[in-house]
Design a protein around this motif. Structure first.
Motif, PDB file in Angstrom:
ATOM      1  N   ILE A 109      -3.878  61.146 -22.521  1.00 18.93           N
ATOM      2  CA  ILE A 109      -5.002  61.886 -21.943  1.00 18.93           C
ATOM      3  C   ILE A 109      -5.632  62.800 -22.989  1.00 18.93           C
ATOM      4  N   ALA A 110      -4.797  63.509 -23.748  1.00 18.78           N
ATOM      5  CA  ALA A 110      -5.318  64.407 -24.793  1.00 18.78           C
ATOM      6  C   ALA A 110      -6.116  63.618 -25.824  1.00 18.78           C
ATOM      7  N   ARG A 111      -5.618  62.442 -26.200  1.00 16.41           N
ATOM      8  CA  ARG A 111      -6.324  61.618 -27.190  1.00 16.41           C
ATOM      9  C   ARG A 111      -7.649  61.101 -26.626  1.00 16.41           C
ATOM     10  N   LEU A 112      -7.648  60.696 -25.352  1.00 20.18           N
ATOM     11  CA  LEU A 112      -8.897  60.257 -24.731  1.00 20.18           C
ATOM     12  C   LEU A 112      -9.931  61.378 -24.754  1.00 20.18           C
ATOM     13  N   GLU A 113      -9.484  62.594 -24.460  1.00 23.50           N
ATOM     14  CA  GLU A 113     -10.400  63.736 -24.455  1.00 23.50           C
ATOM     15  C   GLU A 113     -10.896  64.043 -25.867  1.00 23.50           C
ATOM     16  N   GLU A 114     -10.017  63.912 -26.857  1.00 24.49           N
ATOM     17  CA  GLU A 114     -10.436  64.091 -28.251  1.00 24.49           C
ATOM     18  C   GLU A 114     -11.499  63.064 -28.633  1.00 24.49           C
ATOM     19  N   MET A 115     -11.379  61.872 -28.069  1.00 24.84           N
ATOM     20  CA  MET A 115     -12.312  60.793 -28.385  1.00 24.84           C
ATOM     21  C   MET A 115     -13.627  60.936 -27.617  1.00 24.84           C
ATOM     22  N   GLY A 116     -13.701  61.923 -26.708  1.00 25.43           N
ATOM     23  CA  GLY A 116     -14.963  62.188 -26.017  1.00 25.43           C
ATOM     24  C   GLY A 116     -15.107  61.551 -24.652  1.00 25.43           C
ATOM     25  N   ILE A 117     -14.020  61.143 -24.036  1.00 24.46           N
ATOM     26  CA  ILE A 117     -14.122  60.539 -22.705  1.00 24.46           C
ATOM     27  C   ILE A 117     -14.712  61.546 -21.725  1.00 24.46           C
ATOM     28  N   ARG A 118     -15.490  61.041 -20.781  1.00 20.42           N
ATOM     29  CA  ARG A 118     -16.117  61.895 -19.765  1.00 20.42           C
ATOM     30  C   ARG A 118     -15.788  61.346 -18.380  1.00 20.42           C
ATOM     31  N   ASP A 119     -15.922  62.219 -17.370  1.00 19.93           N
ATOM     32  CA  ASP A 119     -15.703  61.788 -15.991  1.00 19.93           C
ATOM     33  C   ASP A 119     -16.558  60.564 -15.691  1.00 19.93           C
ATOM     34  N   GLY A 120     -15.929  59.573 -15.097  1.00 23.10           N
ATOM     35  CA  GLY A 120     -16.634  58.348 -14.730  1.00 23.10           C
ATOM     36  C   GLY A 120     -16.503  57.240 -15.753  1.00 23.10           C
ATOM     37  N   ASP A 121     -16.062  57.570 -16.987  1.00 22.65           N
ATOM     38  CA  ASP A 121     -15.866  56.528 -17.993  1.00 22.65           C
ATOM     39  C   ASP A 121     -14.700  55.634 -17.568  1.00 22.65           C
ATOM     40  N   THR A 122     -14.746  54.392 -17.964  1.00 20.88           N
ATOM     41  CA  THR A 122     -13.724  53.422 -17.582  1.00 20.88           C
ATOM     42  C   THR A 122     -12.578  53.423 -18.578  1.00 20.88           C
ATOM     43  N   VAL A 123     -11.371  53.423 -18.041  1.00 19.65           N
ATOM     44  CA  VAL A 123     -10.159  53.300 -18.846  1.00 19.65           C
ATOM     45  C   VAL A 123      -9.514  51.976 -18.452  1.00 19.65           C
ATOM     46  N   SER A 124      -9.140  51.202 -19.443  1.00 20.58           N
ATOM     47  CA  SER A 124      -8.521  49.907 -19.204  1.00 20.58           C
ATOM     48  C   SER A 124      -7.145  49.886 -19.866  1.00 20.58           C
ATOM     49  N   ILE A 125      -6.136  49.590 -19.050  1.00 15.53           N
ATOM     50  CA  ILE A 125      -4.773  49.434 -19.562  1.00 15.53           C
ATOM     51  C   ILE A 125      -4.326  48.042 -19.139  1.00 15.53           C
ATOM     52  N   TYR A 126      -4.416  47.122 -20.068  1.00 15.54           N
ATOM     53  CA  TYR A 126      -4.148  45.718 -19.803  1.00 15.54           C
ATOM     54  C   TYR A 126      -5.048  45.248 -18.655  1.00 15.54           C
ATOM     55  N   ASP A 127      -4.526  44.799 -17.531  1.00 19.62           N
ATOM     56  CA  ASP A 127      -5.379  44.308 -16.444  1.00 19.62           C
ATOM     57  C   ASP A 127      -5.737  45.392 -15.433  1.00 19.62           C
ATOM     58  N   PHE A 128      -5.341  46.621 -15.683  1.00 20.44           N
ATOM     59  CA  PHE A 128      -5.589  47.717 -14.742  1.00 20.44           C
ATOM     60  C   PHE A 128      -6.711  48.598 -15.285  1.00 20.44           C
ATOM     61  N   GLU A 129      -7.742  48.809 -14.457  1.00 22.73           N
ATOM     62  CA  GLU A 129      -8.854  49.662 -14.851  1.00 22.73           C
ATOM     63  C   GLU A 129      -9.052  50.755 -13.832  1.00 22.73           C
ATOM     64  N   PHE A 130      -9.471  51.934 -14.321  1.00 20.00           N
ATOM     65  CA  PHE A 130      -9.793  53.045 -13.433  1.00 20.00           C
ATOM     66  C   PHE A 130     -10.846  53.914 -14.090  1.00 20.00           C
ATOM     67  N   ASP A 131     -11.526  54.699 -13.272  1.00 14.73           N
ATOM     68  CA  ASP A 131     -12.522  55.647 -13.774  1.00 14.73           C
ATOM     69  C   ASP A 131     -11.815  56.949 -14.096  1.00 14.73           C
ATOM     70  N   TYR A 132     -12.100  57.475 -15.286  1.00 17.44           N
ATOM     71  CA  TYR A 132     -11.469  58.720 -15.713  1.00 17.44           C
ATOM     72  C   TYR A 132     -12.066  59.888 -14.932  1.00 17.44           C
ATOM     73  N   LEU A 133     -11.186  60.728 -14.410  1.00 20.77           N
ATOM     74  CA  LEU A 133     -11.602  61.967 -13.737  1.00 20.77           C
ATOM     75  C   LEU A 133     -10.716  63.078 -14.248  1.00 20.77           C
ATOM     76  N   HIS A 134     -11.328  64.130 -14.752  1.00 18.57           N
ATOM     77  CA  HIS A 134     -10.548  65.265 -15.284  1.00 18.57           C
ATOM     78  C   HIS A 134     -10.213  66.213 -14.174  1.00 18.57           C
TER      79      HIS A 134
END
Length: 134
Positions: A109-134
């Protein structure tokens, strides 16, 4: 029998108060005695723990991962995370909380935030996807 018990307790150094739940006799005195003893206690010390950064708790190589961004989708690859995904029930609150804790503990999560992720951006972990919400 009650007199012997009271005498024995007092001989041991205990303060004895005789009360009656039925009549209320002695209850007021007991309350005052309790209040007096509580007032004699030392003040409560409140300890505030100092926050420890997650990085200090987890060795960097314990949870290795890689994050790539392509077309606004943050793709995470981590062998250990694939095993966790296989055991998490995304419809169960406690299981989902466990998954979220692992993402935080690992530093993802910290690395995603460092990379600039914002609420609503899509996160994909293999076949599982979700919208990022802080």
């Amino acid at each position: 029998a009650v007199d012997r018990f009271c005498a024995h307790a007092e001989a041991q150094g205990f303060e004895v108060h005789r009360i009656s739940a039925a009549t209320g006799q002695g209850t007021e005195e007991l309350v005052y005695a309790i209040a007096k003893r509580l007032a004699e206690l030392p003040p409560i010390q409140i300890y505030e723990p100092e926050p420890v950064p997650v990085e200090a708790l987890m060795p960097k190589d314990r949870y290795p991962f890689e994050i790539k961004v392509q077309d606004g989708v943050y793709s995470i690859e981590a062998d250990w995370l694939l095993r966790i995904l296989g055991s998490v029930n995304m419809n169960d609150y406690d299981s989902l909380q466990y998954f979220q804790r692992k993402l935080i503990e690992s530093g993802i999560i910290a690395r995603l935030e460092e990379m600039g992720i914002r609420d609503g951006d899509t996160v994909s972990i293999y076949d599982f996807e979700f919208d990022y919400l802080h």
